[in-house]
Scaffold this active site. Structure first.
Site, PDB file in Angstrom:
ATOM      1  N   LEU A  54      70.465  86.220 -51.621  1.00 28.42           N
ATOM      2  CA  LEU A  54      71.257  85.215 -50.908  1.00 28.42           C
ATOM      3  C   LEU A  54      71.927  84.268 -51.914  1.00 28.42           C
ATOM      4  CD1 LEU A  54      72.145  83.625 -48.343  1.00 28.42           C
ATOM      5  CD2 LEU A  54      69.937  82.458 -48.397  1.00 28.42           C
ATOM      6  N   PRO A  74      75.675  81.483 -57.859  1.00 24.48           N
ATOM      7  CA  PRO A  74      75.815  80.357 -58.795  1.00 24.48           C
ATOM      8  C   PRO A  74      76.263  79.064 -58.105  1.00 24.48           C
ATOM      9  CG  PRO A  74      76.717  82.347 -59.765  1.00 24.48           C
ATOM     10  CD  PRO A  74      76.315  82.701 -58.365  1.00 24.48           C
ATOM     11  N   SER A  96      71.198  75.410 -52.375  1.00 21.44           N
ATOM     12  CA  SER A  96      70.826  74.761 -51.106  1.00 21.44           C
ATOM     13  C   SER A  96      71.940  74.921 -50.072  1.00 21.44           C
ATOM     14  CB  SER A  96      70.559  73.274 -51.353  1.00 21.44           C
ATOM     15  OG  SER A  96      69.383  73.114 -52.118  1.00 21.44           O
ATOM     16  N   GLN A 141      32.532  59.186 -62.114  1.00 22.60           N
ATOM     17  CA  GLN A 141      33.184  58.989 -60.826  1.00 22.60           C
ATOM     18  C   GLN A 141      34.703  59.199 -60.910  1.00 22.60           C
ATOM     19  OE1 GLN A 141      32.881  55.098 -58.825  1.00 22.60           O
ATOM     20  NE2 GLN A 141      31.718  56.174 -57.272  1.00 22.60           N
ATOM     21  N   ILE A 201      42.265  66.970 -66.208  1.00 20.66           N
ATOM     22  CA  ILE A 201      40.799  67.050 -66.321  1.00 20.66           C
ATOM     23  C   ILE A 201      40.399  67.859 -67.547  1.00 20.66           C
ATOM     24  CG2 ILE A 201      38.739  68.061 -65.228  1.00 20.66           C
ATOM     25  CD1 ILE A 201      39.913  67.076 -62.525  1.00 20.66           C
ATOM     26  N   GLU A 215      63.093  79.396 -52.249  1.00 26.96           N
ATOM     27  CA  GLU A 215      63.089  79.633 -50.798  1.00 26.96           C
ATOM     28  C   GLU A 215      63.374  78.334 -50.043  1.00 26.96           C
ATOM     29  OE1 GLU A 215      60.104  83.402 -50.798  1.00 26.96           O
ATOM     30  OE2 GLU A 215      60.688  82.557 -48.893  1.00 26.96           O
ATOM     31  N   GLY A 216      64.335  77.588 -50.557  1.00 27.16           N
ATOM     32  CA  GLY A 216      64.710  76.303 -49.981  1.00 27.16           C
ATOM     33  C   GLY A 216      63.980  75.181 -50.690  1.00 27.16           C
TER      34      GLY A 216
END
Lengths: 262, 388
Positions: free
Chosen positions: B124, B127, B131, B280, B339, B365-366
């Site tokens: 689909l 260039p 969107s 924590q 982490i 994909e959007g």
């Protein structure tokens, strides 16, 4: 013609506990898996099934829970499965096991090849495969690293022996024990898993095989395990670092010192 | 959380986990570094029936639907988001045929895709049409003599480009009609006039092949038109509505994989004489990561279940699942790198790759901005409908 893959369900660890009184392995509480070497035997069977159309029957002797391993074999591609299970089979040594499996192969009939792994990771005897061949009075090809040809009436293999490789041609039927060099086992498939879940797997006992109690299980086992134990751990070594001369002196002193304690 | 998956779905999950662990894990680092397509792994997927999952039974599939596809994609993504997209992009490429193809097209192509003999890709993006998908320029001119179509133009960033055998491509048949002038076509690899541009060098999902599709007077037979002329844009939107839960599942998988690595590391790493999971500060991070992943999974599964149940409209839920899960994947993988600290930043540990892989899920994909537009449009429409 068909192919039988004789497999074993084993505890999922090499660090299995031992019942010193009975001279057997303690299997309770240890997860059970397909003997890893048998996966190569199964794959070899499936390859030749794919090439020749001979159906593959996964066969094991064991307690009812060994059915799970047979379902796994079906999910990987075995066409059929057969469980040999009977209280009378308990405590069998490799002779009684081979005798029982051989009886099943005879009863099945029309079997061109029996394939097994090179050994099971629990007992590590590598005797049951050859024992089946002996009981059937078939030729045996052990330590097969490559099956190069299976024709209607013979098989050609490469047998990996110490220091070389033997190329052997052998008439069928025959028993082969397969090494892990032979292939890369395939993964289960979704269709295989669905088939395995629904499959009714037959169970043959003493009666179905037409055997007597005296020839199977503990009673039919000529071997008596006199004692079984875990070897003592060896003491750890010492590591010294330094100049070669200094280390040589240290070593010499230690050796001489041990020989002639002053 | 227990989603009470059916026995079949649990089997698929366990099988995919096994394949991911035994086949994908040992290969992922090399595939990522070398930008190499996992041809051999696709063969294993094919032999294990993974390409059959979402294809109907009458076309050699298993007919298990979108949720099953999500479960499979998630498991593979836990280990490698790149390999997972090579897999999931097939469903995207197959979807136009599945949803809008005629019986002849389904009979001809779906069994090839189910068996994995051919991979699929969806074309689909161009260039100048990302969107703004309505801005595509690839033309398909109908030849009145035999009804065939001649394609000219370039599709960009096509996942599985060059690797797939079957492409579903959106092209303009009537430029005067705007988005109603686009049509969908099936183009097979090897069709004269159809070639591939350069393979992109990407930040993440580097195992996947991303290429241009180049059409130069490429003649496609009339029977390869999917649906009717002018339906191309609708087919494309329907396809994406169906495939977005799959992207959400990919994002959930990547995030879960990173969380698992962070948990394992935090239980082993000692600083100040203690395991760092006893602090924590780390504990709260892990708790938030796990909660976000679970929420994303719940949303992805719910959207998939809604589609499988036959819901008529689900673009809002599908978009919600995609936008939420991909944002979670980006946050959770970033926290996982945090982490692991300096180790997390090194290629030797897998979390930096997971962070790179996660980023694309917010884009393709959007984009997530487009997803939010889809959600808002649906909300406004629903509100207006209620007010009537």
């Amino acid at each position: 013609m068909r192919i039988v893959v004789a497999m074993k369900q084993v505890p999922d660890t090499t660090d299995v506990r031992i019942d010193e009184e009975r001279g057997t392995l303690v299997r309770e509480g240890v997860p059970a898996i397909m003997n890893p070497f048998d996966a190569y035997a199964l794959e070899e069977g499936l390859r030749w099934r794919d090439a020749l159309g001979w159906p593959v029957i996964a066969l094991t002797m064991g307690p009812p829970q060994a059915m799970e391993m047979l379902r796994e074999a079906v999910s990987i591609g075995a066409d059929e499965a057969l469980l040999l299970s009977d209280r009378a089979f308990a405590g069998a040594d490799t002779w009684a096991t081979a005798h029982t499996i051989a009886s099943a192969v005879e009863k099945l009939g029309d079997v061109a090849m029996v394939l097994t792994g090179k050994q099971a990771i629990d007992g590590d005897t590598a005797q049951t495969g050859p024992g089946i061949a002996a009981a059937l009075d078939w030729p045996q090809l052990t330590f097969v690293g490559r099956v190069s040809e299976v024709a209607g009436d013979h098989v050609t293999v490469e047998r990996y022996v110490e220091g070389g490789c033997e190329v052997l041609r052998c008439p069928l039927p025959a028993l082969l024990t397969i090494l892990k060099d032979a292939n890369v086992p395939r993964m289960p498939s979704i269709r295989g898993k669905m088939k395995a879940r629904k499959m009714e797997i037959p169970v043959w006992g003493l009666e179905e095989l037409g055997l007597e109690e005296g020839e199977v299980g503990l009673e039919g086992s000529p071997t008596r395990v006199v004692r079984i134990r875990t070897p003592e751990m060896r003491g750890g070594g010492e590591i010294h670092e330094g100049e070669p001369e200094e280390l040589a002196r240290l070593l010499a002193d230690r050796l001489l010192g041990e020989r002639e304690p002053s | 959380m227990d989603y009470y998956l059916s026995e079949e779905l649990r089997e698929i999950r366990d099988l995919c986990a096994q394949i991911a662990d035994e086949v994908v894990r040992p290969a992922r680092e090399d595939l990522d570094r070398e930008n190499r397509f996992p041809t051999e792994i696709m063969r294993v997927f094919a032999e294990s029936d993974l390409f059959r999952i979402y294809i109907p039974e009458e076309h050699d599939g298993l007919g298990l639907g979108v949720l099953a596809l999500c479960v499979a994609t998630e498991e593979i993504s836990k280990v490698c988001g790149g390999v997972a997209v090579c897999y999931a992009a097939n469903a995207l490429g197959a979807m136009p045929i599945l949803l809008s193809g005629n019986e002849e097209q389904k009979k001809r192509y779906l069994p090839l895709l189910a068996s994995g003999e051919k991979l699929a890709a969806f074309g689909l993006t161009e260039p100048d049409a990302g969107s703004d998908a309505g801005a595509i320029k690839t033309m398909a001119i109908r030849d009145e003599k035999d009804g065939s179509y001649v394609l000219n133009g370039t599709k960009q960033w096509i996942t599985n480009g060059g690797e797939a055998g079957i492409y579903t491509v959106i092209a303009v048949t009537d430029p005067s009609r705007g988005t109603r002038g686009a049509s969908a076509f099936i183009v097979e690899d090897g069709t004269p006039g159809f070639s591939y541009g350069k393979k992109e060098d990407k930040m993440g999902i580097r195992a996947s092949a991303t290429r241009e599709l180049v059409f130069e007077d490429c003649r496609v037979p009339a029977e390869n038109l999917i649906g009717k002329e002018g339906m191309g844009f609708i087919i494309a939107m329907k396809t994406l509505d169906h495939s977005r839960p799959g992207v959400a599942a990919q994002a959930v998988g990547i995030a879960q994989g990173a969380l698992d690595e962070a948990l394992r590391y935090a239980s082993q790493r000692k600083q100040f004489g203690q395991r760092i999971d006893s602090f924590q500060g780390i504990q709260f991070m892990l708790a938030d990561m796990a909660t976000q992943v679970e929420a994303a999974r719940a949303l992805a599964y719910s959207a998939a279940r809604m589609i499988d149940a036959g819901a008529r409209r689900f673009e809002k839920e599908s978009a919600m699942a995609k936008v939420f899960a991909s944002d979670v994947a980006m946050r959770v993988t970033t926290d996982a790198v945090q982490i692991l600290g300096g180790y997390g930043y090194m290629r030797e540990y897998p979390v930096e790759k997971m962070m790179r892989d996660a980023k694309i899920t917010q884009i393709y994909e959007g984009t997530n901005q487009i997803q939010r537009s889809v959600i808002a449009t649906a909300l406004i429409r629903e509100t207006a409908a209620r007010g009537r």
